[in-house]
Design an enzyme around this catalytic site. Sequence first.
Site, short mmCIF file in Angstrom:
data_model
loop_
_atom_site.label_atom_id
_atom_site.label_comp_id
_atom_site.label_asym_id
_atom_site.label_seq_id
_atom_site.Cartn_x
_atom_site.Cartn_y
_atom_site.Cartn_z
N SER A 164 0.91 -1.23 0.02
CA SER A 164 -0.12 0.29 0.19
C SER A 164 0.87 1.17 0.11
O SER A 164 2.12 1.25 0.22
CB SER A 164 -0.75 -0.14 1.17
OG SER A 164 -1.38 1.62 1.60
N TYR A 202 -2.26 0.43 10.72
CA TYR A 202 -1.82 -0.38 9.27
C TYR A 202 -0.32 -0.41 8.91
O TYR A 202 -0.31 -0.62 7.87
CB TYR A 202 -3.66 0.76 8.55
CG TYR A 202 -3.68 0.42 7.46
CD1 TYR A 202 -4.08 -1.37 6.65
CD2 TYR A 202 -3.07 0.18 6.42
CE1 TYR A 202 -4.25 -2.08 5.66
CE2 TYR A 202 -2.84 0.42 5.07
CZ TYR A 202 -3.32 -1.30 4.43
OH TYR A 202 -3.57 -1.83 3.10
#
Length: 230
Positions: free
Chosen positions: A131, A144
């Site tokens: 990501s 995250y």
Amino acid sequence: MTQTHLITGSGSGIGLAIARRLADRGDRLVLLGRNEARAAELAELLPGAVGVAANLREPAALAGALADRLPEAIDTVIHGAGVVELGPVAELPVAAWTDQLTVNLIAAAELTRLALPAIRAARGQILFVNSGAGLTAHPAWSAYAASKHGLKALADALRGEEAAHGVRVTTVYPGRTATPMQAEVHRQEGRDYDPAAFIDPESVATTVLAALDLPRDALVPDVSVRPGPR
């Protein structure tokens, strides 16, 4: 030549787009689902695929779940599964940290370890769908982003370790992509969600397949995919 791919996160979003593209060209797919019912659903979703029950929230149980279930040679392991829970460090509970680090990082490391003999046998490739948060951490994204920064470290170390075995390691860093996870992020952020504003999962799948299909004399170690001008 028909190849064999072990994929997590194939039920939706980027993982599903990749799995469909590989199935459409006749490759063999082994798809991990969190339980027997989910594994069966995934196998039905992509005809010819094999579903295997393995809960990424329980990394210590993966060895037992996958015993005698993995092919002797695997051309590619694609880590596409992930979970996200946003919140400032001052408010994020320990369970949110534990869940994201477990699913996004620890399970990926353990699955990689278990699959390495089969990957080495095929002189194959391991691909991590990371990501943009694996490169930059923004407010409310601490847990995250930490899991994804750790995933980058895993891939970077693994790349050096496995080169002698002929194993390639690639990390793909997609920007915001129109997936169910993105819809969930918007819900957590309290914002309206318009999938047309973000990258199509098929565009990320195209990038992934380009990295997988690269001739053996070359390697894409890292590639970022960002929204293009509209």
